[in-house]
Design an enzyme around this catalytic site. Structure first.
Site, PDB file in Angstrom:
ATOM      1  N   ARG A 204     -72.833  66.654 -25.040  1.00 13.33           N
ATOM      2  CA  ARG A 204     -73.795  66.237 -24.037  1.00 13.33           C
ATOM      3  C   ARG A 204     -73.302  66.582 -22.637  1.00 13.33           C
ATOM      4  O   ARG A 204     -72.178  66.255 -22.266  1.00 13.33           O
ATOM      5  CB  ARG A 204     -74.011  64.728 -24.143  1.00 13.33           C
ATOM      6  N   ARG A 213     -81.458  67.116 -24.425  1.00 13.27           N
ATOM      7  CA  ARG A 213     -80.072  66.783 -24.696  1.00 13.27           C
ATOM      8  C   ARG A 213     -79.775  66.804 -26.184  1.00 13.27           C
ATOM      9  O   ARG A 213     -80.624  66.483 -27.014  1.00 13.27           O
ATOM     10  CB  ARG A 213     -79.706  65.422 -24.096  1.00 13.27           C
ATOM     11  N   ASP A 216     -78.442  61.509 -26.841  1.00 13.04           N
ATOM     12  CA  ASP A 216     -78.493  60.454 -25.833  1.00 13.04           C
ATOM     13  C   ASP A 216     -78.241  59.136 -26.553  1.00 13.04           C
ATOM     14  O   ASP A 216     -78.872  58.871 -27.581  1.00 13.04           O
ATOM     15  CB  ASP A 216     -79.892  60.460 -25.195  1.00 13.04           C
ATOM     16  N   ASP A 218     -78.339  55.250 -25.593  1.00 15.12           N
ATOM     17  CA  ASP A 218     -78.660  54.283 -24.537  1.00 15.12           C
ATOM     18  C   ASP A 218     -78.409  52.859 -25.005  1.00 15.12           C
ATOM     19  O   ASP A 218     -78.764  52.500 -26.133  1.00 15.12           O
ATOM     20  CB  ASP A 218     -80.130  54.415 -24.125  1.00 15.12           C
TER      21      ASP A 218
HETATM   22  N1  PH2 Z   1     -85.365  60.227 -23.729  1.00  9.37           N
HETATM   23  C1  PH2 Z   1     -85.457  60.445 -22.442  1.00  9.37           C
HETATM   24  C2  PH2 Z   1     -86.618  61.004 -21.802  1.00  9.37           C
HETATM   25  N2  PH2 Z   1     -87.703  61.165 -22.677  1.00  9.37           N
HETATM   26  N3  PH2 Z   1     -88.707  61.108 -24.770  1.00  9.37           N
HETATM   27  C3  PH2 Z   1     -88.638  60.813 -26.071  1.00  9.37           C
HETATM   28  N4  PH2 Z   1     -89.717  60.984 -26.821  1.00  9.37           N
HETATM   29  N5  PH2 Z   1     -87.499  60.355 -26.638  1.00  9.37           N
HETATM   30  C4  PH2 Z   1     -86.379  60.167 -25.905  1.00  9.37           C
HETATM   31  O1  PH2 Z   1     -85.313  59.712 -26.454  1.00  9.37           O
HETATM   32  C5  PH2 Z   1     -86.427  60.447 -24.525  1.00  9.37           C
HETATM   33  C6  PH2 Z   1     -87.629  60.917 -23.990  1.00  9.37           C
HETATM   34  C7  PH2 Z   1     -84.314  60.129 -21.566  1.00  9.37           C
HETATM   35  O2  PH2 Z   1     -83.272  59.623 -22.203  1.00  9.37           O
HETATM   36 MG    MG Z   2     -79.002  57.850 -21.644  1.00  5.79          MG
HETATM   37 MG    MG Z   3     -82.381  57.830 -22.686  1.00  2.00          MG
END
Ligand code: PH2
Ligand code: MG
Ligand code: MG
Length: 287
Positions: A204, A213, A216, A218
């Site tokens: 990443r 990415r 991710d 979170d």
């Molecule tokens: N993560 C984001 C921005 N947009 N869209 C989807 N569908 N799934 C994601 O995990 C995602 C996103 C920023 O982390």
């Molecule tokens: Mg993040």
């Molecule tokens: Mg995110």
């Protein structure tokens, strides 16, 4: 919280020490403990169930002194601290172990070691995974394994995998998203660091905000912790608007709720879930 329950001069014979004669003959060990306990509730209810029963704790401390020998009073103090932190109301403990008859070889009155330890309560962590570059399914499974391998973190369950249209950011490929439930004693910042390590393991790079990415990770919530620092906000400030987080979260925990926003099932009633489709051909293993 300044309240303390202290026990002073708890005395028992133990066989701790480096010298063979200490192991053979034993000697007195004297222990002082200060328990950090909020006593306001007990003071109001006058009920022993609302505080720490110091008689029971004193016995448990002396059981350690009389138990399995160790070489160092440091080790003994640490073991006693663990016993002191066992009752759920104890937030921290200061433990002093005295060994007044230690074979020091010169006239002296006492030697002691003091340790201060805080309770590390386990909390539920909710982590949202997203990937939209490379072998997305393999990345998500690898991320779950890498999370499970982090110290002080246990992966409890993993949601189904969902494919979702990208929300925000530049034009980018669709995501695979999933939610991981974990138990952890990590502090919030340490959990964030663990999440970043897992992201880094998948190459990443942090450049375009909300851009594509490989992975991710979170932090959505950590027990009832709230944080608002430049590096970390808990609960996650946008989770309530993100169907790609809420749908997998509800899948893995039908009773889930997001502090300040209520039940996830309710949040999803009004949400636009059309862009989030279950990817039945993929499933993630709990390591
Ligand atoms: N993560 C984001 C921005 N947009 N869209 C989807 N569908 N799934 C994601 O995990 C995602 C996103 C920023 O982390
Ligand atoms: Mg993040
Ligand atoms: Mg995110």
């Amino acid at each position: 919280m300044k309240d303390r329950i202290t026990l002073t001069g708890l005395t028992a014979r133990g066989r701790h020490g480096v010298m063979p004669e200490e192991r053979r003959n034993g000697q007195d060990f004297v222990v002082d403990v200060a328990l950090h306990v909020d006593v306001a509730t007990a003071a109001a209810t006058d009920d022993i169930a609302d505080t720490v029963h110091y008689g029971l704790l004193a016995r448990a401390v002396l059981d350690v002194v009389e138990g399995e020998p160790c070489d160092l009073i440091e080790t003994l103090a640490e073991r006693i601290a663990e016993v002191c932190l066992a009752p759920p109301l104890v937030q921290a403990a200061d433990v002093t172990v005295h060994k007044p008859q230690a074979p020091v070889g010169v006239p002296f009155t006492d030697v002691s070691v003091r340790v201060s330890r805080s309770a590390r309560r386990s909390r539920q962590a909710v982590l949202a995974l997203g990937a939209n570059l490379g072998d997305r399914a393999a990345t998500l499974q690898g991320a779950v394994r890498a999370l499970a391998a982090q110290p002080q973190l246990r992966v409890v369950d993993v949601s189904a995998v969902y494919e979702s249209d990208p929300v925000g950011g530049p034009e980018q490929p669709p995501y695979l998203n999933a939610v991981v439930l974990a138990e952890t004693t990590l502090a919030p910042e340490a959990l964030l660091a663990a999440a970043h390590r897992v992201e880094a393991a998948y190459g990443r790079v942090r450049d375009v905000r909300w851009g594509a990415r490989t992975l991710d990770v979170d932090l959505i919530s950590l027990g009832d912790v709230t944080r608002s620092t430049p590096r970390l906000q808990l609960p996650h400030p946008r989770a309530q608007d993100r169907a790609f987080v809420l749908v997998p979260w509800l899948d893995v925990d039908p009773d889930a709720s997001l502090a300040g926003h209520g039940r996830v099932g309710e949040l999803l009633r009004g949400a636009d879930v059309a862009g989030v489709r279950r990817a039945d051909q993929i499933s993630l293993e709990v390591p």
